[in-house]
Design a protein around this motif. Structure first.
Motif, mmCIF file in Angstrom:
data_model
loop_
_atom_site.group_PDB
_atom_site.id
_atom_site.type_symbol
_atom_site.label_atom_id
_atom_site.label_comp_id
_atom_site.label_asym_id
_atom_site.label_seq_id
_atom_site.Cartn_x
_atom_site.Cartn_y
_atom_site.Cartn_z
ATOM 1 N N GLU A 1 -9.009 -0.574 6.644
ATOM 2 C CA GLU A 1 -8.891 -0.330 5.212
ATOM 3 C C GLU A 1 -7.754 -1.151 4.612
ATOM 4 N N GLN B 1 -8.805 -3.444 1.418
ATOM 5 C CA GLN B 1 -8.220 -3.309 0.087
ATOM 6 C C GLN B 1 -7.510 -4.585 -0.335
ATOM 7 N N ASN C 1 0.844 -1.195 0.000
ATOM 8 C CA ASN C 1 0.000 0.000 0.000
ATOM 9 C C ASN C 1 0.883 1.250 0.000
ATOM 10 N N GLU D 1 -10.122 -7.169 -1.293
ATOM 11 C CA GLU D 1 -10.753 -6.811 -2.559
ATOM 12 C C GLU D 1 -9.841 -7.171 -3.730
ATOM 13 N N GLU D 2 -8.558 -6.928 -3.567
ATOM 14 C CA GLU D 2 -7.600 -7.285 -4.628
ATOM 15 C C GLU D 2 -7.558 -8.797 -4.825
#
Length: 363
Positions: A79, A83, A71, A86-87
């Motif tokens: 978060e 993230q 990140n 989600e990836e």
């Protein structure tokens, strides 16, 4: 320090073990080899939250079999995981995710029993193992750890506690919590969650940033008709406070702010006013106690937490409306219908078995 441990095909090939890292090189160096050795075919992922140490370089150089997600900024616990998952969801078809702290030592065979429970029980969306203290001292390793211990519970005002841990008092593991059972919440230090349920809940609530976010997720899962369990047949060891000290004004702020958000978001309308009033009063008592103990910064942190909650109540209301509360206090497993604060501080009940049994919801 090169590791030749590779992820072989195994019973957990549909699992992604995701470790969120922030300046945790020492923990990765110490515990990542064990995670890889006992992955049982799971894919191991390290998500780096813009660390300023050489964590990412360590993973790239010594653990090429680990998938690394980097990140650009420190996104916090919530978060950061959202993230990353989600990836993974966009690029692979994992059925299950494990949220695993970087300062956790896993043991041989820790993962298959957790996965098997979700395979056998379609209504179960999340499960945690037994959490004991990581230590070089044999006696300390027999004690439960703060973050999850023998499964997470809530009292009637939404204060979290665990079997094996009431406030700062820890029990020794003598096999008393080797069972499998529904609980109010499972720890984010080591949490296996069904991918479909995770995405249906939109993951962790980013407004929390860190602390109590997994309790909120589990409460939302129960409200949505899922179940959350504890599995005493799997054990891991947690350093605890590995990235943030237990006594820390910022942690105090997050705990009190997020504690109010937790009950506001998830308590049914009929119960909410009474719960909030009592929580505010008890929090002020806690702030006064901190002040008399000379912990001025922590006392201020409690007041700042209340002020933030009040100023941002609209934000919490919107989140409450997104996942409306459904279950009353007497309908939720893992709930103690008494006051944990009263039982612990006024009545001196320092261990889970000492709590009044008739005040627990049946599980």
């Amino acid at each position: 320090m090169a590791s030749d441990t590779t992820a072989a095909p195994g019973p957990c090939a549909d699992v992604a073990v995701v470790i969120l890292n922030w300046n945790g090189r020492r923990w990765l160096e110490q515990f990542l080899p064990t995670v890889l050795a006992h992955a049982d075919g799971a894919t191991v992922v390290v998500t780096d939250n813009a660390s300023t140490d050489d964590s990412a370089a360590l993973v790239t150089r010594f653990f090429p079999q680990v998938r690394l997600i980097q990140n650009a900024h420190n996104l916090g616990f919530c978060e950061g995981y959202n993230q990353a998952l989600e990836e993974l969801h966009a690029t692979a078809s994992f059925r299950y995710y494990v949220l695993l702290n970087s300062d956790v030592e896993v043991t041989p065979g820790w993962l298959p029993p957790l996965r098997a429970l979700l395979e056998q029980q379609p209504k179960v969306a999340a499960v945690q193992p037994k959490i004991r203290q990581y230590s070089s001292d044999a006696a300390t390793r027999q004690q439960f750890e703060y973050a999850g211990a023998g499964g997470g519970y809530l009292d009637r005002l939404g204060y979290p506690f665990c079997r094996g841990r009431l406030f700062d008092t820890l029990e020794t593991d003598r096999g008393q919590y080797d069972d499998l059972r529904p609980v109010a919440w499972a720890t984010g230090a080591c949490l296996l969650v069904r991918a479909t349920a995770w995405h249906a809940m939109s993951g962790l609530d980013t407004a929390y940033f860190a602390h109590m976010e997994e309790i909120d997720l589990c409460w939302r899962l129960w409200n949505a008709g899922h179940e959350v369990w504890y599995h005493g047949g799997s054990t891991v060891f947690h350093v605890g406070g590995g990235t943030l000290a237990k006594s820390n004004p910022h942690k105090t702020y997050l705990n009190f702010r997020n504690g109010l958000a937790l009950v506001y978001k998830n308590s049914p309308s009929a119960e909410l006013p009474g719960v909030l009033v009592q929580r505010f009063l008890l929090d002020w008592v806690a702030a006064l106690r901190l002040l008399t103990q000379g912990q001025v910064a922590d006392c201020r942190a409690v007041l700042r937490a209340h002020w933030y909650f009040v100023r941002h109540v609209r934000q919490w209301r919107q989140r409450r409306q997104q996942f409306p509360p459904r279950l009353r206090i007497d309908e939720r497993p893992g709930v103690y219908r008494g006051s944990l604060v009263w039982a612990y501080f006024a009545k001196g009940k320092r261990a889970f078995p000492a709590l009044t049994r008739k005040l627990f919801n049946k599980t």
